[in-house]
Write a protein that holds these residues in place. Structure first.
Motif, PDB file in Angstrom:
ATOM      1  N   MET A  61      26.582  89.136   0.508  1.00 49.22           N
ATOM      2  CA  MET A  61      25.897  89.777  -0.623  1.00 49.22           C
ATOM      3  C   MET A  61      25.866  88.814  -1.812  1.00 49.22           C
ATOM      4  N   LYS A  62      24.681  88.666  -2.399  1.00 44.41           N
ATOM      5  CA  LYS A  62      24.537  87.801  -3.562  1.00 44.41           C
ATOM      6  C   LYS A  62      25.064  88.505  -4.819  1.00 44.41           C
ATOM      7  N   ASP A  63      25.346  87.707  -5.845  1.00 44.19           N
ATOM      8  CA  ASP A  63      25.709  88.290  -7.135  1.00 44.19           C
ATOM      9  C   ASP A  63      24.470  88.874  -7.811  1.00 44.19           C
ATOM     10  N   ILE A  64      23.386  88.094  -7.839  1.00 41.10           N
ATOM     11  CA  ILE A  64      22.144  88.519  -8.483  1.00 41.10           C
ATOM     12  C   ILE A  64      20.960  88.225  -7.574  1.00 41.10           C
ATOM     13  N   GLN A  65      20.062  89.192  -7.433  1.00 39.37           N
ATOM     14  CA  GLN A  65      18.844  89.017  -6.648  1.00 39.37           C
ATOM     15  C   GLN A  65      17.640  89.142  -7.574  1.00 39.37           C
ATOM     16  N   LEU A  66      16.699  88.241  -7.442  1.00 40.75           N
ATOM     17  CA  LEU A  66      15.491  88.260  -8.263  1.00 40.75           C
ATOM     18  C   LEU A  66      14.473  89.223  -7.660  1.00 40.75           C
ATOM     19  N   LEU A  67      13.965  90.143  -8.477  1.00 37.29           N
ATOM     20  CA  LEU A  67      12.893  91.040  -8.046  1.00 37.29           C
ATOM     21  C   LEU A  67      11.568  90.336  -8.265  1.00 37.29           C
ATOM     22  N   THR A  68      10.772  90.224  -7.229  1.00 37.43           N
ATOM     23  CA  THR A  68       9.551  89.419  -7.318  1.00 37.43           C
ATOM     24  C   THR A  68       8.272  90.216  -7.096  1.00 37.43           C
ATOM     25  N   THR A  69       8.380  91.503  -6.738  1.00 33.50           N
ATOM     26  CA  THR A  69       7.177  92.298  -6.463  1.00 33.50           C
ATOM     27  C   THR A  69       7.165  93.588  -7.273  1.00 33.50           C
ATOM     28  N   HIS A  70       5.956  94.063  -7.528  1.00 31.89           N
ATOM     29  CA  HIS A  70       5.787  95.327  -8.232  1.00 31.89           C
ATOM     30  C   HIS A  70       6.363  96.475  -7.419  1.00 31.89           C
ATOM     31  N   GLU A  71       6.273  96.384  -6.080  1.00 28.51           N
ATOM     32  CA  GLU A  71       6.789  97.435  -5.209  1.00 28.51           C
ATOM     33  C   GLU A  71       8.305  97.557  -5.320  1.00 28.51           C
ATOM     34  N   GLN A  72       8.986  96.431  -5.512  1.00 30.71           N
ATOM     35  CA  GLN A  72      10.432  96.483  -5.692  1.00 30.71           C
ATOM     36  C   GLN A  72      10.794  97.237  -6.968  1.00 30.71           C
ATOM     37  N   LEU A  73      10.046  96.986  -8.033  1.00 30.92           N
ATOM     38  CA  LEU A  73      10.289  97.688  -9.292  1.00 30.92           C
ATOM     39  C   LEU A  73      10.083  99.190  -9.125  1.00 30.92           C
ATOM     40  N   LYS A  74       9.001  99.565  -8.454  1.00 32.53           N
ATOM     41  CA  LYS A  74       8.704 100.982  -8.247  1.00 32.53           C
ATOM     42  C   LYS A  74       9.795 101.646  -7.417  1.00 32.53           C
ATOM     43  N   THR A  75      10.298 100.917  -6.425  1.00 37.17           N
ATOM     44  CA  THR A  75      11.354 101.466  -5.577  1.00 37.17           C
ATOM     45  C   THR A  75      12.614 101.726  -6.380  1.00 37.17           C
ATOM     46  N   LEU A  76      12.983 100.792  -7.244  1.00 35.50           N
ATOM     47  CA  LEU A  76      14.178 100.956  -8.069  1.00 35.50           C
ATOM     48  C   LEU A  76      13.977 101.982  -9.182  1.00 35.50           C
ATOM     49  N   SER A  77      12.720 102.284  -9.520  1.00 32.47           N
ATOM     50  CA  SER A  77      12.451 103.272 -10.554  1.00 32.47           C
ATOM     51  C   SER A  77      12.706 104.692 -10.060  1.00 32.47           C
ATOM     52  N   ASP A  78      12.793 104.856  -8.753  1.00 29.56           N
ATOM     53  CA  ASP A  78      13.076 106.165  -8.174  1.00 29.56           C
ATOM     54  C   ASP A  78      14.553 106.496  -8.383  1.00 29.56           C
ATOM     55  N   PRO A  79      14.876 107.596  -9.080  1.00 31.89           N
ATOM     56  CA  PRO A  79      16.281 107.921  -9.392  1.00 31.89           C
ATOM     57  C   PRO A  79      17.173 108.007  -8.164  1.00 31.89           C
ATOM     58  N   PHE A  80      16.670 108.636  -7.081  1.00 27.07           N
ATOM     59  CA  PHE A  80      17.525 108.806  -5.910  1.00 27.07           C
ATOM     60  C   PHE A  80      17.764 107.484  -5.196  1.00 27.07           C
ATOM     61  N   ARG A  81      16.734 106.664  -5.065  1.00 29.72           N
ATOM     62  CA  ARG A  81      16.910 105.386  -4.374  1.00 29.72           C
ATOM     63  C   ARG A  81      17.867 104.467  -5.132  1.00 29.72           C
ATOM     64  N   SER A  82      17.824 104.542  -6.449  1.00 28.77           N
ATOM     65  CA  SER A  82      18.756 103.718  -7.223  1.00 28.77           C
ATOM     66  C   SER A  82      20.186 104.216  -7.020  1.00 28.77           C
ATOM     67  N   GLN A  83      20.360 105.539  -6.811  1.00 24.51           N
ATOM     68  CA  GLN A  83      21.683 106.072  -6.498  1.00 24.51           C
ATOM     69  C   GLN A  83      22.173 105.551  -5.154  1.00 24.51           C
ATOM     70  N   VAL A  84      21.292 105.569  -4.170  1.00 21.67           N
ATOM     71  CA  VAL A  84      21.639 105.063  -2.839  1.00 21.67           C
ATOM     72  C   VAL A  84      22.008 103.589  -2.920  1.00 21.67           C
ATOM     73  N   LEU A  85      21.197 102.830  -3.636  1.00 19.57           N
ATOM     74  CA  LEU A  85      21.444 101.397  -3.751  1.00 19.57           C
ATOM     75  C   LEU A  85      22.798 101.124  -4.397  1.00 19.57           C
ATOM     76  N   LEU A  86      23.139 101.911  -5.405  1.00 21.09           N
ATOM     77  CA  LEU A  86      24.420 101.725  -6.083  1.00 21.09           C
ATOM     78  C   LEU A  86      25.577 101.991  -5.128  1.00 21.09           C
ATOM     79  N   ARG A  87      25.453 103.006  -4.290  1.00 24.15           N
ATOM     80  CA  ARG A  87      26.485 103.285  -3.283  1.00 24.15           C
ATOM     81  C   ARG A  87      26.634 102.096  -2.327  1.00 24.15           C
ATOM     82  N   LEU A  88      25.499 101.518  -1.958  1.00 26.87           N
ATOM     83  CA  LEU A  88      25.525 100.428  -0.988  1.00 26.87           C
ATOM     84  C   LEU A  88      25.930  99.104  -1.622  1.00 26.87           C
ATOM     85  N   MET A  89      26.036  99.066  -2.952  1.00 27.81           N
ATOM     86  CA  MET A  89      26.628  97.899  -3.606  1.00 27.81           C
ATOM     87  C   MET A  89      28.146  97.922  -3.422  1.00 27.81           C
ATOM     88  N   GLU A  90      28.699  99.128  -3.300  1.00 23.97           N
ATOM     89  CA  GLU A  90      30.144  99.278  -3.201  1.00 23.97           C
ATOM     90  C   GLU A  90      30.658  98.942  -1.814  1.00 23.97           C
TER      91      GLU A  90
END
Length: 206
Positions: A1-30
Motif C-alpha cells: 500500500m502506498k502512502d499517497i496515490q494521485l487521482l488522475t480521472t474525473h471518475e475517481q473523484l466522483k467515486t470518492l464523492s459518494d459518502p458510502f464508498r468513502s466509508q468503505v475505502l476508509l475501512r480498507l485503509m485500516e
C-alpha cells in the motif's frame, strides 16, 4: 500500500464523492477485508457491497491483496491502494467533485476517530499528573485557530509530516517492550468564519 496515490480521472473523484464508498475505502485503509466482512460491518447485502467494491476496484482505488479458500469458496480480500489520495492538477476543472471527495473523506475520518476515542481504555485517558504543561499529558487533544499565509502553512506542514515520520521510526529502529500503540488524526483546513472569540478579562485590559 502506498502512502499517497494521485487521482488522475474525473471518475475517481466522483467515486470518492459518494459518502458510502468513502466509508468503505476508509475501512480498507485500516486492513484488508472481504465483501462478506464488509456486509457484516455495514449490515448490507453482499451483492450491494460487491457492487461498490467493483466500482472502487475499477477506478484503481482498491485492490485484491490475497485470496483464501473457505468451505470451497474463494474469498477475496480487498485493501485500499493508498493511505491517502491527492487530486492531480489536471482535475482542477472539476472543483466541485474535488472538494466533495475531500469533504467526504474528512467526515468519515472524523467518524472513525470518534469511535477510536469512545473505545479508548481508561488508562489512555486518565491523567495522573494534572499538569498544565501539554508535554506531560498522556494524550493529544486540542483545537487551534490562527492566521497564516498559504506558503507558511505549507512550510509548517512539511515539518509536521517530518516530525510524525521521526516518531514512527523510533520503534522501527530500536524496538522496546514498553512501547504503546498511538492513534493520530489531524485536521487543518482554511475556514471563512472564526470559531473562537477569545477576549481578555477586564482587569487585564485596564
Amino acid at each position: 500500500m502506498k502512502d499517497i496515490q494521485l487521482l488522475t480521472t474525473h471518475e475517481q473523484l466522483k467515486t470518492l464523492s459518494d459518502p458510502f464508498r468513502s466509508q468503505v475505502l476508509l475501512r480498507l485503509m485500516e486492513k484488508p477485508m472481504t465483501g462478506q466482512q464488509l456486509s457484516e460491518v455495514f449490515d448490507l447485502s453482499r451483492a450491494r457491497i460487491h457492487y461498490h467494491l467493483k466500482e472502487l476496484e475499477k477506478n484503481n482505488l482498491v485492490q485484491i491483496v490475497k485470496r483464501e479458500e473457505k468451505n470451497g469458496i474463494i474469498q477475496k480480500f480487498y485493501q485500499s491502494v493508498a493511505l491517502g489520495f491527492v487530486a492531480d492538477r489536471d482535475l482542477l476543472p472539476h472543483p466541485e467533485e474535488m472538494s466533495e471527495s475531500v469533504r467526504q473523506m474528512m467526515i468519515n475520518m472524523l467518524e472513525r476517530s470518534q469511535k477510536r476515542v469512545l473505545s479508548a481504555s481508561e488508562e489512555a485517558l486518565h491523567d495522573e499528573i494534572g499538569s498544565q504543561d501539554p508535554s506531560e499529558w498522556k494524550y493529544l487533544s486540542g483545537a487551534f485557530e490562527f492566521k497564516a499565509t498559504e506558503d507558511d502553512f505549507k512550510a509548517w506542514l512539511k515539518k509536521y509530516f517530518a516530525l510524525m515520520e521521526e516518531l514512527s521510526e523510533i520503534q522501527k529502529q530500536n524496538p522496546t517492550q514498553d512501547a504503546k500503540l498511538y492513534y493520530f488524526h489531524s485536521l487543518g483546513i482554511q475556514v471563512d468564519e472564526p470559531l473562537f472569540d477569545r477576549q481578555k478579562p477586564e482587569e487585564e485590559e485596564s
